[in-house]
Scaffold this active site. Structure first.
Site, PDB file in Angstrom:
ATOM      1  N   LYS A 139       0.826  -1.219   0.000  1.00  7.79           N
ATOM      2  CA  LYS A 139       0.000   0.000   0.000  1.00  7.79           C
ATOM      3  C   LYS A 139       0.861   1.270   0.000  1.00  7.79           C
ATOM      4  O   LYS A 139       0.638   2.167  -0.801  1.00  7.79           O
ATOM      5  CB  LYS A 139      -0.951   0.016   1.218  1.00  7.79           C
ATOM      6  CG  LYS A 139      -1.949  -1.139   1.217  1.00  7.79           C
ATOM      7  CD  LYS A 139      -2.921  -1.047   2.378  1.00  7.79           C
ATOM      8  CE  LYS A 139      -2.275  -1.127   3.735  1.00  7.79           C
ATOM      9  NZ  LYS A 139      -1.582  -2.404   4.014  1.00  7.79           N
ATOM     10  N   ARG A 155      -9.854   0.371   8.670  1.00  5.81           N
ATOM     11  CA  ARG A 155      -9.400  -0.996   8.923  1.00  5.81           C
ATOM     12  C   ARG A 155     -10.461  -1.813   9.648  1.00  5.81           C
ATOM     13  O   ARG A 155     -10.231  -2.999   9.892  1.00  5.81           O
ATOM     14  CB  ARG A 155      -8.140  -0.964   9.788  1.00  5.81           C
ATOM     15  CG  ARG A 155      -6.835  -1.075   8.984  1.00  5.81           C
ATOM     16  CD  ARG A 155      -5.689  -0.973   9.968  1.00  5.81           C
ATOM     17  NE  ARG A 155      -4.478  -1.600   9.564  1.00  5.81           N
ATOM     18  CZ  ARG A 155      -3.408  -0.922   9.123  1.00  5.81           C
ATOM     19  NH1 ARG A 155      -3.441   0.367   8.964  1.00  5.81           N
ATOM     20  NH2 ARG A 155      -2.300  -1.579   8.824  1.00  5.81           N
ATOM     21  N   ARG A 173      11.594  -5.469   5.021  1.00  6.52           N
ATOM     22  CA  ARG A 173      11.289  -4.039   4.885  1.00  6.52           C
ATOM     23  C   ARG A 173      12.229  -3.204   5.760  1.00  6.52           C
ATOM     24  O   ARG A 173      12.475  -3.512   6.912  1.00  6.52           O
ATOM     25  CB  ARG A 173       9.838  -3.771   5.294  1.00  6.52           C
ATOM     26  CG  ARG A 173       9.510  -2.287   5.360  1.00  6.52           C
ATOM     27  CD  ARG A 173       8.048  -1.987   5.249  1.00  6.52           C
ATOM     28  NE  ARG A 173       7.256  -2.535   6.322  1.00  6.52           N
ATOM     29  CZ  ARG A 173       5.922  -2.473   6.367  1.00  6.52           C
ATOM     30  NH1 ARG A 173       5.258  -1.886   5.381  1.00  6.52           N
ATOM     31  NH2 ARG A 173       5.253  -2.992   7.367  1.00  6.52           N
ATOM     32  N   ARG A 191      11.098  -1.549  11.258  1.00  2.16           N
ATOM     33  CA  ARG A 191       9.990  -1.133  12.130  1.00  2.16           C
ATOM     34  C   ARG A 191       9.828  -2.145  13.248  1.00  2.16           C
ATOM     35  O   ARG A 191       9.930  -3.350  13.014  1.00  2.16           O
ATOM     36  CB  ARG A 191       8.692  -1.062  11.307  1.00  2.16           C
ATOM     37  CG  ARG A 191       8.514   0.246  10.590  1.00  2.16           C
ATOM     38  CD  ARG A 191       7.373   0.249   9.613  1.00  2.16           C
ATOM     39  NE  ARG A 191       6.105  -0.306  10.110  1.00  2.16           N
ATOM     40  CZ  ARG A 191       4.961  -0.231   9.439  1.00  2.16           C
ATOM     41  NH1 ARG A 191       4.923   0.396   8.271  1.00  2.16           N
ATOM     42  NH2 ARG A 191       3.866  -0.745   9.910  1.00  2.16           N
ATOM     43  N   ARG A 212      -0.382  -9.541  13.049  1.00  2.00           N
ATOM     44  CA  ARG A 212      -1.003  -8.507  12.204  1.00  2.00           C
ATOM     45  C   ARG A 212      -1.792  -9.135  11.059  1.00  2.00           C
ATOM     46  O   ARG A 212      -2.851  -8.627  10.683  1.00  2.00           O
ATOM     47  CB  ARG A 212       0.071  -7.546  11.670  1.00  2.00           C
ATOM     48  CG  ARG A 212       0.692  -6.709  12.786  1.00  2.00           C
ATOM     49  CD  ARG A 212       1.894  -5.950  12.307  1.00  2.00           C
ATOM     50  NE  ARG A 212       1.538  -4.889  11.378  1.00  2.00           N
ATOM     51  CZ  ARG A 212       2.418  -4.294  10.582  1.00  2.00           C
ATOM     52  NH1 ARG A 212       3.679  -4.653  10.592  1.00  2.00           N
ATOM     53  NH2 ARG A 212       2.017  -3.334   9.781  1.00  2.00           N
TER      54      ARG A 212
HETATM   55  P1  ADP Z   1       2.178  -1.797   3.257  1.00  2.00           P
HETATM   56  O1  ADP Z   1       2.186  -0.288   3.215  1.00  2.00           O
HETATM   57  O2  ADP Z   1       0.961  -2.407   2.613  1.00  2.00           O
HETATM   58  O3  ADP Z   1       2.439  -2.362   4.625  1.00  2.00           O
HETATM   59  P2  ADP Z   1       4.745  -1.561   1.848  1.00  2.00           P
HETATM   60  O4  ADP Z   1       4.471  -0.700   0.666  1.00  2.00           O
HETATM   61  O5  ADP Z   1       5.469  -0.964   2.989  1.00  2.00           O
HETATM   62  O6  ADP Z   1       3.391  -2.298   2.346  1.00  2.00           O
HETATM   63  O7  ADP Z   1       5.538  -2.842   1.302  1.00  2.00           O
HETATM   64  C1  ADP Z   1       6.035  -3.855   2.198  1.00  2.00           C
HETATM   65  C2  ADP Z   1       7.440  -4.268   1.753  1.00  2.00           C
HETATM   66  O8  ADP Z   1       7.357  -4.930   0.487  1.00  2.00           O
HETATM   67  C3  ADP Z   1       8.391  -3.087   1.557  1.00  2.00           C
HETATM   68  O9  ADP Z   1       9.679  -3.493   1.996  1.00  2.00           O
HETATM   69  C4  ADP Z   1       8.367  -2.816   0.053  1.00  2.00           C
HETATM   70  O10 ADP Z   1       9.599  -2.291  -0.405  1.00  2.00           O
HETATM   71  C5  ADP Z   1       8.103  -4.227  -0.519  1.00  2.00           C
HETATM   72  N1  ADP Z   1       7.264  -4.198  -1.713  1.00  2.00           N
HETATM   73  C6  ADP Z   1       6.189  -3.390  -1.967  1.00  2.00           C
HETATM   74  N2  ADP Z   1       5.629  -3.676  -3.168  1.00  2.00           N
HETATM   75  C7  ADP Z   1       6.352  -4.707  -3.682  1.00  2.00           C
HETATM   76  C8  ADP Z   1       6.270  -5.476  -4.901  1.00  2.00           C
HETATM   77  N3  ADP Z   1       5.316  -5.248  -5.816  1.00  2.00           N
HETATM   78  N4  ADP Z   1       7.172  -6.461  -5.087  1.00  2.00           N
HETATM   79  C9  ADP Z   1       8.113  -6.710  -4.155  1.00  2.00           C
HETATM   80  N5  ADP Z   1       8.270  -6.027  -2.990  1.00  2.00           N
HETATM   81  C10 ADP Z   1       7.388  -5.044  -2.754  1.00  2.00           C
HETATM   82  P1  AMP Z   2       0.542   0.600   8.886  1.00  2.00           P
HETATM   83  O1  AMP Z   2       1.721   1.499   8.771  1.00  2.00           O
HETATM   84  O2  AMP Z   2      -0.629   1.062   8.070  1.00  2.00           O
HETATM   85  O3  AMP Z   2       0.888  -0.857   8.621  1.00  2.00           O
HETATM   86  O4  AMP Z   2       0.037   0.684  10.408  1.00  2.00           O
HETATM   87  C1  AMP Z   2       0.879   0.290  11.482  1.00  2.00           C
HETATM   88  C2  AMP Z   2       0.031  -0.037  12.701  1.00  2.00           C
HETATM   89  O5  AMP Z   2      -0.697   1.148  13.129  1.00  2.00           O
HETATM   90  C3  AMP Z   2      -1.050  -1.100  12.503  1.00  2.00           C
HETATM   91  O6  AMP Z   2      -0.554  -2.426  12.634  1.00  2.00           O
HETATM   92  C4  AMP Z   2      -2.044  -0.727  13.619  1.00  2.00           C
HETATM   93  O7  AMP Z   2      -1.590  -1.179  14.878  1.00  2.00           O
HETATM   94  C5  AMP Z   2      -1.989   0.795  13.613  1.00  2.00           C
HETATM   95  N1  AMP Z   2      -3.017   1.371  12.697  1.00  2.00           N
HETATM   96  C6  AMP Z   2      -2.786   2.040  11.530  1.00  2.00           C
HETATM   97  N2  AMP Z   2      -3.939   2.422  10.975  1.00  2.00           N
HETATM   98  C7  AMP Z   2      -4.927   1.971  11.790  1.00  2.00           C
HETATM   99  C8  AMP Z   2      -6.345   2.025  11.744  1.00  2.00           C
HETATM  100  N3  AMP Z   2      -7.006   2.597  10.711  1.00  2.00           N
HETATM  101  N4  AMP Z   2      -7.038   1.456  12.757  1.00  2.00           N
HETATM  102  C9  AMP Z   2      -6.405   0.880  13.796  1.00  2.00           C
HETATM  103  N5  AMP Z   2      -5.077   0.772  13.903  1.00  2.00           N
HETATM  104  C10 AMP Z   2      -4.331   1.313  12.913  1.00  2.00           C
END
Ligand code: ADP
Ligand code: AMP
Length: 216
Positions: A13, A88, A127, A160, A171
């Site tokens: 995302k 969420r 990540r 993280r 999660r």
């Molecule tokens: P989210 O915001 O949904 O938690 P991220 O965008 O942070 O996901 O992506 C999670 C991890 O996967 C990051 O380390 C990112 O660089 C990697 N990633 C994201 N999209 C892709 C993809 N299409 N292919 C491979 N790795 C990806």
């Molecule tokens: P994210 O960066 O979107 O993966 O969010 C990191 C963490 O923040 C999640 O695992 C939740 O613990 C909290 N969080 C983020 N957005 C929400 C939401 N809309 N509702 C509840 N918890 C959230």
């Protein structure tokens, strides 16, 4: 363009959000980033939210809704917005729907990024994020040029706290129980589009854009 990005943690995302917002010139509203800012500043909300985030749980709806308020109606959202990680839960989705209805606005699309759990686990443990500017890297898929250093601002890259394997497993379970029902919720409203998130990030982005062009 008023878009929600839906998908399990690690589905890409944040990665897609940064590309979408620059193409459509809309703000990126990430509740995860908002919580991390509050945690960094050490305020009461940050201290409370951290307890849940570190366990891989969702922050309770009242705190989340209180934090986001009507951020998506602020002046920079005239041309729309991209919501990443919100809503969420069904309660959050209903609250968002009510606020938008009051403002006479509709959602353009809810983009559901589909990625299998085994792919998620390897993405999340790899990540790395920049402690200074928040840019996103991956040790396997998107390596920084210099180890542990951000290409953009030379900040230190960190893992993280909530990307440890045990927390990732929690999660994913929380996502299935609390967030996955939103797929059917938005399908029922006729605005859900599903994109295969397992492909190369550029391909995923192109697929999202061509889908958005059809519905805008
Ligand atoms: P989210 O915001 O949904 O938690 P991220 O965008 O942070 O996901 O992506 C999670 C991890 O996967 C990051 O380390 C990112 O660089 C990697 N990633 C994201 N999209 C892709 C993809 N299409 N292919 C491979 N790795 C990806
Ligand atoms: P994210 O960066 O979107 O993966 O969010 C990191 C963490 O923040 C999640 O695992 C939740 O613990 C909290 N969080 C983020 N957005 C929400 C939401 N809309 N509702 C509840 N918890 C959230």
């Amino acid at each position: 363009m008023r878009i929600i990005l839906l998908g399990s943690p690690g589905s890409g995302k944040g990665t897609q959000a940064s590309m979408i917002i620059s193409k459509y010139a809309i703000p990126h509203i990430s509740t995860g980033d908002m919580f991390r800012k509050n945690i960094k500043s050490g305020n009461e909300l940050g201290i409370e939210a951290k307890k849940y985030i570190d366990m891989g749980l969702l922050v309770p709806d009242d705190l989340t809704l209180g934090m986001i308020g009507d951020r998506f109606l602020e002046s920079d959202c005239q041309n729309g917005f991209l919501l990443d990680g919100f809503p969420r839960t069904l309660i959050q989705a209903e609250a968002l729907g009510e606020e938008l209805k009051r403002a006479g606005k509709n959602l353009t699309a809810v983009v559901n990024l589909e990625v299998n759990d085994d792919v998620i686990a390897s993405r999340m443990t790899g990540r790395r994020v920049c402690s200074k500017c928040g840019a996103n890297y991956n040790l396997v898929f998107n390596k920084p040029q210099e180890e542990d250093i951000c290409d953009k601002c030379h900040g230190q890259l960190i893992t993280r706290d909530d990307d440890k394997l045990a927390t990732v497993i929690n999660r994913l379970q929380v996502y299935k129980n609390e967030t996955q029902p939103l797929i059917d919720y938005y399908k029922g409203k006729g605005i859900l589009v599903t994109v295969n998130g397992e492909q190369d990030a550029e391909i995923v982005f192109n697929n999202i854009c061509s889908t958005l062009e059809k519905v805008r």
